[in-house]
Design a protein around this motif. Structure first.
Motif, short mmCIF file in Angstrom:
data_model
loop_
_atom_site.label_atom_id
_atom_site.label_comp_id
_atom_site.label_asym_id
_atom_site.label_seq_id
_atom_site.Cartn_x
_atom_site.Cartn_y
_atom_site.Cartn_z
N LEU A 20 0.86 -1.05 0.15
CA LEU A 20 0.00 -0.12 -0.19
C LEU A 20 0.83 1.15 -0.10
O LEU A 20 0.61 2.01 -0.74
N LEU A 21 1.97 1.28 0.76
CA LEU A 21 2.89 2.46 0.95
C LEU A 21 3.54 2.54 -0.37
O LEU A 21 3.71 4.01 -0.88
N LYS A 22 3.76 1.67 -1.13
CA LYS A 22 4.57 1.78 -2.25
C LYS A 22 3.59 2.39 -3.36
O LYS A 22 4.05 3.22 -4.26
N SER A 23 2.43 1.88 -3.42
CA SER A 23 1.71 2.30 -4.53
C SER A 23 0.83 4.03 -4.21
O SER A 23 0.54 4.39 -5.03
N LEU A 24 0.83 4.10 -3.09
CA LEU A 24 0.33 5.56 -2.60
C LEU A 24 1.29 6.11 -1.86
O LEU A 24 1.60 5.91 -0.49
N PRO A 25 1.83 7.05 -2.35
CA PRO A 25 2.96 7.81 -2.14
C PRO A 25 2.61 8.74 -0.77
O PRO A 25 3.66 9.28 0.03
N GLN A 26 1.25 9.17 -0.58
CA GLN A 26 0.80 9.92 0.39
C GLN A 26 0.32 9.09 1.56
O GLN A 26 -0.10 9.82 2.64
N LEU A 27 0.23 7.81 1.55
CA LEU A 27 -0.39 7.21 2.52
C LEU A 27 0.53 6.77 3.73
O LEU A 27 1.86 6.78 3.70
N ARG A 28 0.07 7.08 4.99
CA ARG A 28 0.64 6.63 6.19
C ARG A 28 0.12 5.27 6.84
O ARG A 28 -1.29 5.34 6.69
N VAL A 29 0.84 4.52 7.28
CA VAL A 29 0.42 3.05 7.79
C VAL A 29 0.94 2.95 9.42
O VAL A 29 1.86 3.18 9.57
N PHE A 30 -0.08 2.35 9.90
CA PHE A 30 0.22 1.78 11.29
C PHE A 30 0.10 0.33 11.05
O PHE A 30 -1.01 -0.28 11.04
N ALA A 31 1.15 -0.46 11.51
CA ALA A 31 1.31 -1.91 11.34
C ALA A 31 1.40 -2.61 12.88
O ALA A 31 2.22 -1.92 13.73
N LEU A 32 0.58 -3.57 13.16
CA LEU A 32 0.58 -4.16 14.30
C LEU A 32 0.86 -5.55 14.23
O LEU A 32 0.36 -6.26 13.11
N ASP A 33 1.46 -6.39 15.03
CA ASP A 33 1.72 -7.72 14.82
C ASP A 33 1.80 -8.27 16.43
O ASP A 33 2.61 -7.55 17.27
N ARG A 34 1.34 -9.25 17.02
CA ARG A 34 1.82 -9.78 18.34
C ARG A 34 3.04 -10.31 18.31
O ARG A 34 3.62 -10.58 19.29
N SER A 35 3.56 -10.57 17.60
CA SER A 35 4.95 -11.33 17.17
C SER A 35 6.10 -10.39 16.97
O SER A 35 6.29 -9.36 16.18
N GLN A 36 7.04 -10.30 18.08
CA GLN A 36 8.25 -9.41 17.64
C GLN A 36 9.12 -9.81 16.36
O GLN A 36 9.61 -8.90 16.01
N ASP A 37 9.13 -11.03 16.07
CA ASP A 37 9.84 -11.46 14.83
C ASP A 37 9.19 -10.74 13.96
O ASP A 37 9.92 -10.34 12.98
N ALA A 38 7.75 -10.86 13.65
CA ALA A 38 7.12 -10.21 12.78
C ALA A 38 7.48 -8.51 12.57
O ALA A 38 7.60 -8.03 11.46
N VAL A 39 7.36 -7.83 13.90
CA VAL A 39 7.47 -6.63 13.95
C VAL A 39 9.08 -6.10 13.38
O VAL A 39 9.33 -5.14 12.48
N ASP A 40 10.16 -7.02 13.65
CA ASP A 40 11.25 -6.64 13.18
C ASP A 40 11.51 -7.02 11.71
O ASP A 40 12.24 -6.14 11.22
#
Lengths: 161, 303
Positions: free
Chosen positions: B191-211
């Protein structure tokens, strides 16, 4: 509302209904478009704007993602796209990338080019550009050979002195 | 009344097959299983004495995979060898290179990677990357591998976000999106790549995923418009709400399998991928229901 937006919202409403049902492998985005709204693709890197427009009704896509349970439950890596244009029988196979989405789009770009050649024959801009590129390469080779020949002759005259 | 736009990947199938398998519960056990498997793997053919070509190597390993019951034997060997040659697919390699002899180093690489596949490690983890739409993502276990169907989900979201921001000058700026369960970052980064003005909050319960999402974001130059948090929507809903403001869209490919189906997954999944990314509870809807409960609080009026 512009036709493109209207089209997108129609695709969306069809897609939303389909997304909720268990997918049998049929992509919501590939359901037949409503009549009168052909699928118009961006022209792509060649910037040709007069390539034939594709009608999804006339296309048949082989779901190489495989049959059986889909979604999270499996890990399928096969994403080769085989696209057939039913009226002409032209088949395009695309496995340039590891993304189904991108392969689908590229397959359609290639299909548009092939249909252009099919319908316009010699006049097709695809063929014209190909010919031009071949001629340019031949010209380049000729010039290089000429240049090398001149160099050789010059060296000969030098060694004679 | 908020009109939220919530996109959930809802492909659900009840798996009625009855395979007995090694059940894996918990990330710790997963790690032990990987190392055990790499030691247990016999059946890796010896390195060839003479030099071989890419095509010969592909054929040799396809046969080996078939003999060992590895799924997608031909695709697996072809992807791995293409990767060693620096390409994404065999079809995109120049035909001349396929009939050239592989160097010793490349042959060893092929052998090392294909041996990993013998233990049913998914190809995406073997070569540590995969494509998702127009991105190449770094992948590693146990972070969930993006599924091809999710590419369509992103397409739907993009169409909607573009339509919403449509008329009006500069209206595409200032849109935010929340992703629940970002995994490797596939959806958010697309989404970020296709929409240059977009901002995203991403969540995951796994620290591995966050990293991993952070790594992929940095590699793709998208880190600045992304905020990633380790948070479990099931356990700490309040912190989730405090982190994300009023978003235009909430997107997720959450766990949705029925718990009873977890036991019949293929080895590629139960041995290497995080079960928490798959198990949706008795009816598969635990996480989905929670997301839908939070959605009205996370989304803006037009979201």
């Amino acid at each position: 509302m512009s036709p493109l937006v209207l089209f997108a919202s129609r695709v969306l409403s069809v897609s939303r209904r389909l997304v909720r049902t268990a997918a049998s492998g049929l992509s919501p985005l590939l359901t037949p478009t409503p009549p009168g709204l052909p699928w118009v693709l961006a022209a792509g890197k060649k910037n040709l704007t007069d390539l034939p427009v594709l009608n999804e009704d006339e296309l048949e896509e082989q779901f190489v993602r495989g049959s059986g349970p889909g979604g999270q439950a499996t890990n399928k890596t096969s994403n080769c796209v085989v696209l057939k244009h039913i009226p002409t029988g032209i088949v395009v196979k695309c496995h340039q990338t590891r993304s189904v989405d991108i392969n689908r789009k590229r397959a359609r770009e290639i299909m548009r080019e092939k249909l252009d050649v099919e319908y316009k024959g010699e006049l097709s801009e695809i063929l014209v550009r190909k010919k031009e590129s071949v001629l340019r390469k031949q010209e380049k080779r000729r010039k290089v050979n000429e240049h090398l020949e001149r160099k050789r002759l010059f060296k000969e005259t030098l060694s004679e002195e | 009344m908020t009109q939220g736009l919530v996109y959930l990947a809802m492909w659900r199938r009840t798996l009625s097959t009855n395979h007995r398998c090694l059940g894996c519960r918990g990330g710790g056990l997963l790690k032990r299983v990987w190392s055990a498997h790499s030691r247990l793997v016999s059946g890796a053919p010896a390195l060839p004495a003479d030099r071989i070509t890419a095509l010969q190597a592909a054929d040799l390993w396809r046969t080996r995979f078939e003999e060992e019951g590895v799924t997608e034997p031909e695709e697996s060997s072809r992807y791995i060898i293409a990767h060693v040659l620096g390409a994404k697919t065999m079809e995109s390699v120049e035909p001349e290179r396929l009939t050239e002899h592989l160097s010793r180093g490349k042959t060893e690489q092929v052998w090392q990677l294909c041996t990993r596949r013998l233990s049913r490690m998914p190809v995406q983890y073997v070569i540590e990357e995969w494509d998702f739409r127009d991105l190449t993502l770094k992948l590693r276990p146990p972070v969930f591998i993006p599924r091809p169907e999710t590419e369509e989900l992103v397409e739907l979201v993009l169409t909607d976000l573009r339509r919403k921001s449509g008329p009006g000058v500069g209206s595409e700026s200032g849109q935010t999106c929340v992703e629940v369960g970002c995994g490797s970052g596939a959806i958010s980064l697309s989404l970020l790549k296709s929409l240059p003005q977009l901002r995203v909050f991403a969540l995951d319960r796994s620290q591995d995923a966050v990293d991993l999402t952070g790594e992929n974001a940095s590699r793709l130059g998208l880190r600045d418009r992304l905020q990633i948090y380790q948070a479990d929507v099931m356990k700490n809903a309040e912190s989730v709400l405090s982190l994300c403001g009023s978003a235009s869209a909430l997107v997720s490919n959450p766990p949705y399998l029925f718990s009873e189906d977890m036991a019949s997954l293929e080895p590629e999944i139960y041995r290497y991928e995080d079960p928490a990314a798959l198990d949706g509870g008795e009816d598969g809807l635990n996480v989905i229901k929670q997301i839908l409960t939070l959605a009205p609080l996370v989304l803006s009026d037009q979201g």
